[in-house]
Write an enzyme that holds these catalytic residues in place. Structure first.
Site, PDB file in Angstrom:
ATOM      1  N   GLY A 172     -10.439 -21.564 -28.688  1.00  0.00           N
ATOM      2  CA  GLY A 172     -10.159 -21.735 -27.268  1.00  0.00           C
ATOM      3  C   GLY A 172     -11.429 -21.817 -26.431  1.00  0.00           C
ATOM      4  CG  ASP A 196      -0.388 -14.422 -25.702  1.00  0.00           C
ATOM      5  OD1 ASP A 196      -0.702 -13.229 -25.851  1.00  0.00           O
ATOM      6  OD2 ASP A 196       0.646 -14.916 -26.188  1.00  0.00           O
ATOM      7  CB  SER A 197      -6.827 -13.365 -26.252  1.00  0.00           C
ATOM      8  OG  SER A 197      -7.066 -12.206 -25.509  1.00  0.00           O
TER       9      SER A 197
END
Ligand code: SAM
Length: 279
Positions: free
Chosen positions: A139, A156-157
Site C-alpha cells: 500500500g 484497514d491495516s
C-alpha cells in the site's frame, strides 16, 4: 484428550488465551505467519503474526465502524481506496453503499485473501463485486505511485509492526493527501488509546501534521486489547462528526446507526488528555 489453547501475547506481561476447537490452516507467507482457528466461543478467526485480526463473533463492530462513519459524512464518496483489509470485511460493508462507483483495494498478502475466502466466507463475501479492482501490492508504494484520485481512503491495516509500520507514518499520510480530492477524507484504525498509547498518539499527531481536520472516534471491540478501540479521520473539508444530508440510510446493520455515529466522537477525559499532549 489435551485441551488446545492459543496464547495471544500482547506484551511480555500480558497474554490473552483463547480455547481452540481446531486449527483450520497454518502457513508462513512471504510477509507473515497466518493461522485460521476455529475457537470455542468466538467462531472462526484470522491470526497474523500471533495477533487476532478478526473473529466471526465481533468483526461486524470493527467493519461497520471503519466504513460507515466516513461514508455517511462525505457527500459523494464515489471512488474509494482500501489499504490492507485482506479479510474482506471492510469491502463487504463498503459495497452496501450505492453511491460507491468504484473501489480499489491494495492488500500486500494474497494468501490472506485466499484463506479468508476459503475459511471465512461470511466476512470475505464481496470479492466478486463488479466495482472492485484488487491489487496485491504494498500500500505504501501504491499510494506513492498511483495517478488515481479518491474521495475516501480507508486504511484497514494490521498493528504497526512488520509490513504495516509505515502505514502509520507522516510520509504515507502526505502521499494520501496527494491522492485525495480537495474534499477527501481518510480513516485509519488507530489502536487502543489505553493500551497502545504511543501508537495512538503518534497516529493522531502524524495525521494532524497533514490534514486540517482530524477527529478520533471509538468503538468497543472485545477482540482487540485493551479498552475501547480508536479510529482517526483526517479530512480536507467535511466534518466527520456530521452525518451529511446525502447519506444513504443503512439497514440491516448490527452496530452502526445515527446515534452511534455522533456518540462515538464523545471521548473520555483520559483520551482527550492524550490528544492534548498531557499524558
Ligand atoms: N482489522 C484488523 C486489525 O485491526 O487487526 C486488520 C485487518 S486486515 C487483516 C490487515 C491487513 O493489512 C493484513 O491482511 C495485512 O496483510 C495488510 N497489510 C499490512 N501491511 C500492508 C501494506 N504495507 N500494504 C498493504 N496491506 C498491508
Amino acid at each position: 484428550m489435551h485441551e488446545l489453547w492459543f496464547n495471544e501475547q500482547n506484551s511480555e506481561n500480558y497474554q490473552v488465551k483463547w480455547r481452540v476447537k481446531k486449527v483450520l490452516h497454518h502457513e508462513t507467507t512471504p510477509y507473515q505467519e497466518l493461522v485460521i482457528l476455529e475457537t470455542e466461543e468466538w467462531g472462526k478467526v484470522l491470526v497474523l503474526d500471533g495477533a487476532f485480526q478478526v473473529t466471526e463473533k465481533d468483526e461486524f463492530i470493527y467493519h461497520e465502524m471503519i466504513v460507515h462513519v466516513v461514508m455517511n459524512s462525505h457527500p459523494n464518496p464515489a471512488k474509494v481506496l482500501i489499504i490492507g483489509g485482506g479479510d474482506g470485511g471492510t469491502l463487504r460493508e463498503l459495497c452496501r453503499h450505492q453511491r460507491l462507483k468504484s473501489v480499489d483495494m491494495v492488500e500486500i498478502d494474497e494468501r490472506v485473501v485466499a484463506n479468508c475466502r476459503q475459511y471465512l466466507p461470511s466476512i470475505a463475501s464481496a470479492f466478486a463485486d463488479s466495482r472492485l479492482k484488487l491489487y496485491f501490492a504494498d500500500g505504501i508504494e501504491f499510494v506513492k505511485n498511483t495517478a488515481e484520485k479518491y474521495d475516501v481512503v480507508i486504511v484497514d491495516s494490521s498493528d504497526p509492526v512488520g509490513p504495516a509500520v509505515e502505514l502509520f507514518g507522516t510520509a504515507f499520510y502526505n502521499n494520501l493527501d496527494a491522492i485525495l480530492h480537495d474534499d477527501g477524507m481518510v480513516v485509519v484504525q488507530s489502536e487502543s488509546p489505553l493500551y497502545y498509547t504511543e501508537a495512538f498518539k503518534n497516529t493522531y499527531n502524524n495525521l494532524k501534521s497533514v490534514f486540517p481536520l482530524v477527529k478520533v472516534y471509538l468503538a468497543d471491540i472485545p477482540t482487540y486489547v485493551s479498552g475501547p478501540w480508536s479510529f482517526t479521520v483526517g479530512s480536507k473539508k467535511h466534518d466527520p462528526t456530521e452525518i451529511c444530508a446525502e447519506a444513504e440510510k443503512q439497514y440491516g446493520l448490527k452496530y452502526y446507526n445515527d446515534n452511534v455515529h455522533r456518540g462515538a466522537f464523545c471521548l473520555p477525559s483520559y483520551i482527550e488528555a492524550i490528544l492534548r499532549g498531557n499524558e
